[in-house]
Design a protein around this motif. Structure first.
Motif, PDB file in Angstrom:
ATOM      1  N   HIS B 276      -2.657   1.893   7.715  1.00 28.94           N
ATOM      2  CA  HIS B 276      -4.192   1.320   7.771  1.00 28.94           C
ATOM      3  C   HIS B 276      -4.154  -0.250   7.867  1.00 28.94           C
ATOM      4  O   HIS B 276      -4.769  -0.773   8.826  1.00 28.94           O
ATOM      5  CB  HIS B 276      -4.953   2.030   6.465  1.00 28.94           C
ATOM      6  CG  HIS B 276      -6.184   1.542   6.603  1.00 28.94           C
ATOM      7  ND1 HIS B 276      -6.900   2.266   7.723  1.00 28.94           N
ATOM      8  CD2 HIS B 276      -6.495   0.176   6.737  1.00 28.94           C
ATOM      9  CE1 HIS B 276      -8.051   1.522   7.594  1.00 28.94           C
ATOM     10  NE2 HIS B 276      -8.152   0.343   6.640  1.00 28.94           N
ATOM     11  N   HIS B 325      -8.179   7.933   3.959  1.00 25.68           N
ATOM     12  CA  HIS B 325      -9.014   8.059   4.851  1.00 25.68           C
ATOM     13  C   HIS B 325      -7.908   8.857   6.132  1.00 25.68           C
ATOM     14  O   HIS B 325      -9.519   9.205   6.604  1.00 25.68           O
ATOM     15  CB  HIS B 325      -9.535   7.275   4.540  1.00 25.68           C
ATOM     16  CG  HIS B 325     -10.135   6.161   5.888  1.00 25.68           C
ATOM     17  ND1 HIS B 325      -9.811   4.952   6.056  1.00 25.68           N
ATOM     18  CD2 HIS B 325      -8.410   6.168   6.596  1.00 25.68           C
ATOM     19  CE1 HIS B 325      -9.816   4.203   6.640  1.00 25.68           C
ATOM     20  NE2 HIS B 325      -8.745   5.161   6.737  1.00 25.68           N
ATOM     21  N   HIS B 326      -6.493   9.537   5.898  1.00 23.19           N
ATOM     22  CA  HIS B 326      -6.317   9.284   6.916  1.00 23.19           C
ATOM     23  C   HIS B 326      -5.668  10.879   6.892  1.00 23.19           C
ATOM     24  O   HIS B 326      -5.089  11.222   7.119  1.00 23.19           O
ATOM     25  CB  HIS B 326      -4.978   8.690   7.677  1.00 23.19           C
ATOM     26  CG  HIS B 326      -5.609   7.370   8.112  1.00 23.19           C
ATOM     27  ND1 HIS B 326      -6.168   6.875   9.284  1.00 23.19           N
ATOM     28  CD2 HIS B 326      -5.599   6.152   7.578  1.00 23.19           C
ATOM     29  CE1 HIS B 326      -6.380   6.285   9.544  1.00 23.19           C
ATOM     30  NE2 HIS B 326      -6.013   5.615   8.681  1.00 23.19           N
TER      31      HIS B 326
END
Ligand code: HEA
Ligand code: HEA
Ligand code: CUA
Ligand SMILES: [Cu+2]
Lengths: 338, 647, 205
Positions: B276, B325-326
Motif C-alpha cells: 500500500h 484494505h487489500h
C-alpha cells in the motif's frame, strides 16, 4: 460529468440487453441487494464531489483566461491571493468531512446488516476448492454422511444458507456476484459465506483469486429454486448412481469403474471411489463440464473424455489414451448419470 | 585537536571560489575537478547524480515500453471472448511481468530517478550525499530488471501475479525457478530503492543551500523527503517477505506452509504493509511534479503551501495504516475491517485538500496552456475518478463484490496512469530543457497528450463496467454471452491508441533531443533553483552556491543574486547546512568517480543469482562481495589529502 | 536571467568534518539502522503472528532453546559496550593512538561472540525446517548474526585502515565514531531478540 452521465446511460443500456447470470448489479439476494443500495449511494456522493471539483477547475481556468497581472509574483512582490479562496478551502474541507462520514456510516450500517443476515443459517454447505474445480458437500440433517457433488450449488429460495469455505491447495475465492460478495478459500483456514437468495434463477459463480494456470476456467453453476424443487433435487442426489443400460453403457460402466477413472472419481454405488477429482454420481444432471469450462452436451463431453488437456490445458485430469469406441462408451455411461 | 597532525596552513595555495575566482575561470576549474573521466570506463565509474538519474529514467522508460507492449498483448487476447491467441500459461506470465515490471521496474524507479536528478539542483548543491551508493543502486536496479526479463525471454519468467501469494508461489505449487526469479528481482530493486532513499534523505536534510529553511523547500523536494522516508519504512517489509518466501522455497522453512503451522496470510500482511505505501511512493512524487508545474504555468506560488506540505506528510503517515484494505475477502474479523475502511477513506482528506490548493492556484493565477499544464488538467480529470473509485472499494460491502475484478483494474490504472504517468509525462516535458538543453516540440506534445488522454479513457473506463458485470481479473479468457464483449473490445481499441500516443511521445523526445529549439537556463520563467543552473547543468551544478531567501528565489531575485563563497575548487567540496534553518555548518568532501560500485553490484548479483540454485552460494558469494566493498571504501590516495586549516 | 552574484558569507572557515548529526556519514548510518530496525520489528511481528497460531509456545513437541550459550552471549555483548564507548570517546577526542590500541579488542570480542553464536544455533532444540516455530526462531537468530558478522568485518577493515596514515585523518575518526554507534544498534536490537528466542517460549508453555 458528461462522462459520468454517459456511464450511467451506457451501463443501463448494456446491462439490460444481455444475460444477467453473473453480475454484481443483479441484487437477487439479501447481500447483493444491499450492495446495490450502497453502491448507488456512493456513486451519488462521488459524482457530486467530482462535479464540484472538476467544475471548479474548469471555472478557474476559464475565468483567468482574460489576462490579469502578468506575473503574480514579480521581482519579490507577492500579490495577495483572492480573498474568497480561504473560506472556500474551509468549506471544501468541511464538505469532504461530511461526505466521508456519511459514506463511512452507510458502509458500516450495510456491513452490520450483512452480518445480521448470517445469524440463522438453515442450510450448511461446505465448498472445498481445488485447482481448478469446486468440491461441494451438503450436510444432511440427522446423518453424519454428507452429500457430495461438484461445480454446482443448489439453493432453496428464501432460505439463509451458510457456505463453509476450505481449500485443498492454494488460495481461491468464491464469488457468486448475483447473490453476495466474495470470500477467499485459504488452505489451513476456514472461512464462511452467507447466502440468502431472494429470487429463483440460474446464476454463475467464479473463482476470483488467481490460483494458477486455469484460474479463468473455475466457475460454478448456481441454481436458486423453490423449496420443493430443491427438496426434489436433494432426494435425487441422495440416490446412488443409475445402473448402465444396454451394452454400450455397460462397457462404459466397466471402463469407468475398473480403469484409471476410478482412482480419481467417485460414482456412488460402484467401485469407483477416488476423491482426487469431482464426484460423478449425478454428473449428467449438471449444466456444465469441468467447472464451467464448457456447457454440458455430448460433443463437449466427448472432447473432454478424449482429451481433457485440449479443452482445459493444464487441468489435473490427465489425458488417458482410449480407443474411439471406449470414449463413446464412457460418454454414454456418463450421460446416464443423471 | 590533540594529535600530532596539525598541518601548517599553506592557506592561499588552495584555490577557492569567491570574488577573485569567478566567471569562466572558476567554471573551468570546477569542470576539471568535477568531471567524470572520459571513455567507457569513465562512463561506468560516473557518480554524477545527473548521469545516474538520467540512466534511471531512461532505463525505467524502456521498461515502460516493454511492459506496455505486454499490456497490448493482453488486450489483443482479451479483445474477443474465448480467444486462442495466447495460451493460459503465457498469459499468466504476461500479466505477472506487466504488473511486476510496471510497479518495481518502471513506476518506483522512474520517480526515484527524477528525484535523484532534480533534488540537488532544486536545493542548490553540487552533488548527492552518497554518490557511489547511488551508482551502486543503479547497477543493482539494472541487474534486477535484466534478471527478470532475461528469465522471461528464456521462458522461465514468473507466472504468479505481481503480489505472488503463497502457497501458489510456495515450494509445492510454484515449481521451477520462476518464483525464485521474481523474489530475487524484488530483493535487487529493494536494495536499489533503499539506497536511494537514504541518500536523498541525507541530501535534503543536510545539503540545502544556505537559507533554504524547511519552510522554503520546493514542494517537489518535500514530496521527495516524505517518499524517501516511506521507502525506508515500507520496503524492509517486502524484502523480509520475499526472503522468507525464498527460504521456504530453497532451504525448507515453513513460514507460509499451513501444514507445518505456517500461515499463508503472513505473506499478505507483509506484502501489503509494503504494497500500500508503495502506491503512494508512486503517487506522491507525481503530486510534487504537479505542484511545480502548476506554480510555473500559473505564474503564482502554490496556494496554501503549509496545507500542501501537511497533506504530503499526512498521506505518508496514513499510508501505513491501510494495508488490510487489500485483504477484505480473506475473512479477518469484521471490526478490524471497519477500522481499515475508515482509515482508507480518510486519505481522501489530504488528497482532496491538495487538489483544492492546485485549483485555487489556477483560480488566482494566469494559466498558460503549455503541454505540461495540459497534463495537469488531464491528471485532475482522470485521477479524481480513480480516487473516488478508491473510496468506493474502501467500503467492505462494496469491495467484496468488486475485489479482484476489472473494477479494481480500472481503479488502479486510473490512479497509476492518471495520477502518476500523466504527471510524469508532464514533468518530462517540463524538465526536458533542463536535462538536455533543448525544448520538446509543442505540437507533437499536444497531439500525443490528446491521444493519451482520450485513448486512456476509452481503454480503462469500460473496465469499470466489465468488472461490475462479473469479469474477474487475471483471466486469460472469458465466455461469450455474458455481455463482456463490448467493454473489452473498447478497452482493447483504447489501449492501442494509448500505445501509439506513448510511441509518439518517445519519438518527440528523440527528435527534440537532436533538433529541438535550444533552451536557455530558464525557458519557462520558473521560480525554483534548478532553473538557475545552465541547461543542461554542468557537472558541478552551480558555480557559486546561492543563498536562498524565499520559496521562489528566481522570481524574487530582483537585482541581487546572493551567493556564498570559499569552497575549494581543487577538490570536490560540498556545503552542509543545519537541518531546519539551513545555516552553513561544515564543508565536506564528495566522492570521486569509481568503478567499485559497479564491481560490487556485479559481485552481489553473482551471489544473489547463484543463491537461487544453492544456499551455499550465499557463503561463497559473500567473499567477492566483501572484497569489492572493501576496495570501494578504502581511500585511494596513498596518503590522506591534506585539508589546510584556515585560521 | 540570473543577475551577477553578490558575495555574502565566506565559508572557507567552516570545519571540514564533524561528529554526530552534523556529518553526512551519521545520517547514512542512521538511515541504514532505521531500515534494519524496521526489518527486525517486522520479523518480530511475524514471530507473534506465528505464535498466535499456536496454543502453546514453544509448541508441545519442542523444548525451549537452552539458555547457557545465549545468556553468555548476551552478557559479553552487553559488556562489550565498555570498550566500545572507550573507542567512541577516543575518536571524538582525536586520540588516534588510543583508537589504534582499542580496535583489536573490539575485533577479538566480535570473534568470540561469533564463536558463541555457533553454540547458540546448536542449542535451539529445533531445526528451521521442523515447523513455523523453528523457522521464525532461526530467522531471528540468523538475522542478528548477519549484523554481528558485518560489523565485525567492518571493524577489522577500519582497524587496518586506522593503522595506515589515513588513520590520522579526522574523517576516519568520524568513521570510527559511526562504527561504534552501529555497534550500539547491534546490541540494542539483540535484547528483544534474546527475550523472544529464549524466554518467551518458556513463558507460554
Ligand atoms: C497511484 C496509486 C494509487 C493511489 C493514489 C490509490 C489511491 C487509493 N486507493 Fe488504491 N490501489 C492501487 C493504487 C493506488 N490507489 C493499486 C495499484 C491497487 C491494486 C493492487 C492490486 O490488487 O494489484 C489498489 C487497490 C486498492 C484497494 C483494494 C481493492 C481490492 O483489491 O479489492 C483499495 C481498497 O480500499 C484502494 C483504495 C484506495 C483509496 C481509498 C485511495 C485514496 O488515496 C484516493 C484518494 C483520492 C480521492 C478520494 C479523490 C480526491 C478527493 C476528493 C475529490 C475529495 C472528496 C471525496 C469524497 C468526499 C468521497 N485501492
Ligand atoms: C504504472 C503501472 C501501470 C501502467 C502504466 C499500466 C499500463 C497499462 N496496463 Fe496495466 N497493470 C498494472 C500496472 C500498470 N499498467 C498492474 C500493477 C497490474 C496488475 C498485474 C497483476 O494482476 O499481477 C496491471 C494489470 C493490467 C491488466 C489486467 C490483466 C489481468 O488481470 O488479466 C490489463 C488488462 O487490460 C492492463 C492493461 C494495461 C494497458 C493497456 C496499459 C497501457 O497504458 C499501456 C500503454 C502502452 C505503452 C506504454 C507501450 C508503448 C510502447 C509500445 C507499444 C512498444 C514499443 C516498444 C519498444 C520501443 C521497445 N494492465
Ligand atoms: Cu481458483 Cu482462481
Ligand atoms: Cu492500498
Amino acid at each position: 460529468m458528461i462522462r459520468r452521465g454517459a456511464f450511467l446511460a451506457g451501463a443501463a443500456a448494456v446491462l439490460s440487453g444481455c444475460n444477467r447470470y453473473q453480475t454484481s448489479l443483479g441484487g437477487e439476494a439479501a447481500e447483493s441487494a444491499n450492495f446495490l443500495r450502497l453502491f448507488w449511494t456512493f456513486m451519488a456522493v462521488c459524482t457530486l464531489m467530482y462535479v464540484l471539483l472538476v467544475g471548479g477547475m474548469l471555472i478557474a481556468l476559464w475565468r483567468s483566461r482574460k489576462a490579469r497581472e502578468a506575473l503574480v509574483v514579480e521581482n519579490g512582490r507577492h500579490h495577495a491571493s483572492a480573498p474568497i479562496l480561504r473560506p472556500l478551502l474551509i468549506g471544501w474541507a468541511a464538505l469532504i468531512l461530511v461526505g466521508l462520514s456519511a459514506l463511512a456510516i452507510a458502509s458500516f450500517v450495510t456491513d452490520r446488516s450483512n452480518a445480521a443476515n448470517a445469524s440463522h443459517p438453515k442450510l450448511v454447505v461446505t465448498v472445498t476448492a481445488n485447482q481448478w474445480w469446486w468440491d461441494v458437500q451438503y450436510s444432511l440433517q440427522g446423518t453424519t454422511t454428507a452429500l457430495r457433488t461438484a461445480n454446482e450449488l443448489h439453493l432453496p429460495v428464501g432460505v439463509p444458507a451458510e457456505v463453509i469455505l476450505e481449500s485443498n491447495d492454494v488460495i481461491h475465492s468464491l464469488w457468486i456476484p448475483n447473490l453476495a460478495g466474495k470470500q477467499d478459500l485459504i488452505p489451513g483456514r476456514v472461512n464462511d459465506l452467507q447466502l440468502w437468495p431472494k429470487k429463483t434463477g440460474l446464476y454463475r459463480g467464479q473463482c476470483a483469486e488467481f490460483c494458477g494456470l486455469q484460474h479463468a476456467h473455475m466457475a460454478l453453476d448456481v441454481t436458486v429454486e423453490s423449496k420443493t424443487d430443491f427438496a426434489r433435487w436433494l432426494t435425487a442426489q441422495k440416490r446412488p448412481a443409475f445402473a448402465p443400460q444396454g451394452p454400450v453403457e455397460t462397457a462404459g460402466y466397466r471402463y469407468v469403474t475398473s480403469r484409471a477413472c476410478a482412482s480419481c472419481h467417485t460414482v456412488s454405488g460402484t467401485q469407483a471411489g477416488g476423491t482426487v477429482g469431482p464426484d460423478l454420481t449425478h454428473f449428467a444432471s449438471r449444466r456444465s463440464i469441468a467447472a464451467g469450462t464448457r456447457p454440458m452436451d455430448r460433443g463437449n463431453l466427448t472432447a473432454w473424455v478424449a482429451d481433457p488437456q485440449g479443452l482445459k490445458p493444464g487441468t489435473n485430469m490427465p489425458k488417458i489414451p482410449m480407443r474411439r469406441d471406449e470414449v463413446r462408451a464412457v460418454v454414454a455411461y456418463l450421460e446416464r448419470l443423471k | 585537536m590533540s594529535s600530532a597532525q596539525k598541518p601548517k596552513p599553506p592557506a592561499e595555495k588552495i584555490a577557492r571560489d569567491g570574488p577573485k575566482l569567478t566567471g569562466a575561470k572558476l567554471e573551468a576549474r570546477l569542470a576539471e575537478t568535477w568531471r567524470t573521466p572520459p571513455g567507457f570506463i569513465g562512463w561506468l565509474s560516473s557518480v554524477d547524480h545527473k548521469d545516474i538519474g538520467r540512466r534511471y529514467i531512461v532505463t525505467a522508460l524502456t521498461f515502460l515500453a516493454l511492459a506496455g507492449a505486454l499490456a497490448i498483448a493482453m488486450r489483443l487476447q482479451l479483445a474477443r471472448p474465448e480467444s486462442r491467441l495466447i495460451s493460459a500459461q503465457r498469459y499468466n506470465e504476461i500479466f505477472t511481468m506487466h504488473g511486476t515490471t510496471m510497479m518495481f521496474l518502471f513506476a518506483v524507479p522512474v520517480m526515484q530517478g527524477m528525484q535523484l536528478y532534480l533534488t540537488p539542483l532544486m536545493i542548490g548543491t553540487r552533488a548527492i550525499s552518497f554518490p557511489r551508493l547511488c551508482a551502486f543502486s543503479y547497477w543493482m536496479y539494472l541487474a534486477g530488471g535484466l534478471l527478470l526479463w532475461v528469465a522471461f525471454v528464456m521462458n522461465i519468467g514468473p507466472d504468479i501475479g505481481w503480489f505472488a501469494y503463497p502457497p501458489l508461489s510456495g515450494p509445492q505449487y510454484g515449481i521451477g525457478k520462476r518464483t525464485d526469479i521474481w523474489a530475487q528481482m524484488v530483493t535487487f530493486t529493494e536494495v536499489a530503492a533503499l539506497a536511494l532513499a537514504v541518500t536523498l534523505t541525507a541530501t535534503i536534510l543536510k545539503q540545502r543551500a544556505p537559507g533554504m529553511t524547511l519552510a522554503r523547500m520546493p514542494l517537489f523536494v518535500w514530496s521527495t523527503l516524505v517518499v524517501s522516508l516511506m521507502v525506508i519504512f515500507s520496503m524492509p517489509s517486502v524484502a523480509l517477505a520475499s526472503s522468507l518466501l525464498l527460504s521456504d522455497r530453497l532451504v525448507g522453512t515453513q513460514f507460509y506452509n499451513p501444514a507445518e503451522r505456517g500461515d499463508a496470510l503472513l505473506w499478505q500482511h507483509l506484502f501489503w504493509f509494503f504494497g500500500h505505501p508503495e502506491v503512494y511512493i508512486i503517487f506522491l512524487p507525481a503530486t510534487g511534479f504537479i505542484s511545480e508545474i502548476v506554480a510555473t504555468f500559473t505564474r503564482r506560488p502554490i496556494f496554501a503551501y503549509p496545507i500542501v506540505v501537511l497533506s504530503l506528510v499526512g498521506t505518508g503517515i496514513l499510508a501505513f495504516g491501510l494495508w488490510v484494505h487489500h485483504m477484505f475477502a480473506t475473512g479477518l474479523p469484521r471490526v478490524g475491517y471497519s477500522f481499515f475502511t475508515s482509515a482508507s477513506m480518510s486519505v481522501s482528506i489530504p488528497t482532496g485538500l491538495q487538489l483544492f490548493c492546485w485549483i485555487a492556484t489556477m483560480w488566482d493565477g494566469r494559466p498558460q496552456f503549455r503541454v505540461p499544464m495540459l497534463y495537469v488538467i488531464g491528471f485532475v480529470i482522470t485521477f479524481v475518478i480513480g480516487g473516488l473509485s478508491g473510496v468506493i472499494i474502501a467500503a467492505v460491502p462494496l469491495d467484496l463484490q468488486v475485489h479482484d475484478t476489472y473494477f479494481i483494474v480500472a481503479h488502479f490504472h486510473y490512479v497509476l496512469i492518471g495520477g502518476a504517468v500523466f504527471p510524469l509525462l508532464g514533468a518530462i516535458t517540463y524538465w526536458f530543457p533542463k536535462m538536455t538543453g533543448r525544448m520538446m516540440s509543442e505540437t507533437l506534445g499536444k497531439i500525443s497528450f490528446w491521444m493519451i488522454f482520450l485513448g486512456f479513457q476509452l481503454a480503462f473506463f469500460p473496465m469499470h463496467i466489465s468488472g461490475l458485470m462479473g469479469m474477474p481479473r487475471r483471466v486469460y479468457t472469458y465466455p461469450a454471452g455474458m455481455g463482456l464483449e463490448l467493454p473489452n473490445l473498447l478497452s482493447s481499441i483504447g489501449s492501442l491508441v494509448v500505445a501509439t500516443a506513448v510511441l509518439l511521445f518517445v519519438a518527440n523526445m528523440l527528435l527534440s533531443m537532436r533538433r529541438g529549439q535550444v533552451a536557455e537556463p530558464n525557458p519557462w520563467q520558473a521560480g525554483t533553483l534548478e532553473w538557475a543552473a545552465a541547461s543542461p547543468p554542468p557537472a558541478y551544478n552551480f558555480a557559486h552556491i546561492p543563498v536562498v531567501g524565499s520559496r521562489t528565489p528566481l522570481w524574487d531575485a530582483g537585482e541581487r543574486w546572493p551567493v556564498v563563497h570559499g569552497l575549494r575548487v581543487d577538490d570536490r567540496e560540498l556545503v552542509l547546512t543545519t537541518i531546519i534553518t539551513a545555516g552553513p555548518d561544515t564543508r565536506e568532501p564528495s566522492a570521486e568517480p569509481s568503478p567499485w560500485p559497479l564491481i560490487s553490484a556485479g559481485a552481489v548479483t553473482v551471489m544473489f543469482v547463484s543463491s537461487m540454485f544453492s544456499p551455499w552460494a550465499v557463503a561463497f558469494g559473500t567473499i567477492p562481495v566483501v572484497i569489492a566493498l572493501t576496495a570501494w571504501f578504502w581511500p585511494k590516495s596513498p596518503t590522506p589529502s591534506k585539508e589546510p586549516v584556515i585560521e | 536571467m540570473i543577475p551577477k552574484p553578490t558575495f555574502e558569507d565566506d565559508l572557507s572557515g567552516l570545519p571540514t568534518h564533524a561528529f554526530g548529526p552534523r556529518s553526512l556519514t551519521w545520517w547514512g548510518i542512521i538511515g541504514f539502522m532505521v531500515i534494519e530496525g524496521t526489518a527486525f520489528a517486522l520479523t518480530i511481528a511475524a514471530y507473534f503472528f506465528v505464535m498466535a497460531q499456536e496454543r502453546q509456545w514453544a509448541p508441545g513437541q519442542w523444548q525451549p532453546p537452552g539458555l547457557i550459550a545465549g545468556t553468555l552471549f548476551t552478557i559479553i555483548l552487553l559488556l562489550s559496550e565498555i570498550p566500545n564507548t572507550m573507542v567512541k570517546k577516543a575518536a571524538e577526542a582525536y586520540d588516534v593512538a588510543k583508537v589504534r590500541s582499542l580496535m583489536p579488542v573490539m575485533v577479538a570480542i566480535g570473534l568470540l561472540l561469533l564463536i558463541i553464536r555457533g553454540f547458540e544455533f546448536n542449542s535451539l532444540h529445533v531445526m528451521w525446517f521442523d515447523s513455523a516455530y523453528g523457522s521464525i526462531i532461526w530467522a531471528l537468530l540468523v538475522l542478528h548474526t548477519t549484523h554481528i558478522g558485518t560489523d565485525w568485518f567492518d571493524t577489522i577493515v577500519l582497524w587496518r585502515l586506522m593503522r595506515t596514515p589515513h588513520g590520522e585523518s579526522p574523517r576516519r575518526l568520524v568513521d570510527t565514531d559511526e562504527n561504534a554507534l552501529y555497534w550500539r544498534f547491534v546490541w540494542l536490537s539483540w535484547i528483544p531478540i534474546y527475550l523472544l528466542i529464549y524466554w518467551v517460549p518458556r513463558m507460554f508453555r
